[in-house]
Design a protein around this motif. Sequence first.
Motif, short mmCIF file in Angstrom:
data_model
loop_
_atom_site.label_atom_id
_atom_site.label_comp_id
_atom_site.label_asym_id
_atom_site.label_seq_id
_atom_site.Cartn_x
_atom_site.Cartn_y
_atom_site.Cartn_z
N VAL A 1 51.72 48.55 68.58
CA VAL A 1 50.27 48.53 68.75
C VAL A 1 49.82 47.07 68.76
N GLU B 1 43.53 47.58 68.62
CA GLU B 1 42.82 48.83 68.32
C GLU B 1 41.33 48.62 68.50
N TYR C 1 43.32 52.64 71.68
CA TYR C 1 44.17 51.54 71.25
C TYR C 1 45.12 51.19 72.38
N HIS D 1 53.05 55.05 67.17
CA HIS D 1 53.14 53.72 67.78
C HIS D 1 53.06 52.61 66.73
N LYS D 2 52.31 52.83 65.66
CA LYS D 2 52.30 51.84 64.57
C LYS D 2 53.68 51.76 63.93
N LEU E 1 48.87 57.38 67.39
CA LEU E 1 48.60 56.07 66.80
C LEU E 1 49.57 55.79 65.65
N PHE F 1 45.77 62.21 69.26
CA PHE F 1 45.51 60.78 69.17
C PHE F 1 45.97 60.19 67.84
N ASP F 2 45.62 60.82 66.72
CA ASP F 2 45.96 60.28 65.41
C ASP F 2 47.48 60.23 65.21
#
Length: 122
Positions: free
Chosen positions: A94, A97, A104, A88-89, A85, A81-82
């Motif tokens: 994104v 969130e 998110y 995608h950032k 994220l 997940f981290d």
Amino acid sequence: MQFTMVHNNINVAHLDESLAFYEKALNLKEIRRLSNAEFTIVYLGDGVGTHLLELTELKNHPHKYNLGENEFHLAFVTDNFDQALAYHKAMNCVCYENPQMGIYFISDPDGYWLEILPQNEH
């Protein structure tokens, strides 16, 4: 009587742009394609499950669709997940969130929202 979900469809304004996004953002690959003078349909898969995402490009509809309040989404689980994220950032996709829920959303080129959640949450 048994029913099995096989795909979800979304219409897209620019198929090539959408295909590139879904491959880069979610590693979805083209499974098959149907095309005629009026439309092109491409089915995308993740290589793991059997459920497909169907992208439809109508040849006479070259602009983005009016998604209204866009009160629907597709959901994807990730095993990291981290890292997802952060990835995608970096892609700048994104759009929302929710740290309290541990999820998110990313937005595709047409404005469709895609939920990303940890593997243990689905």
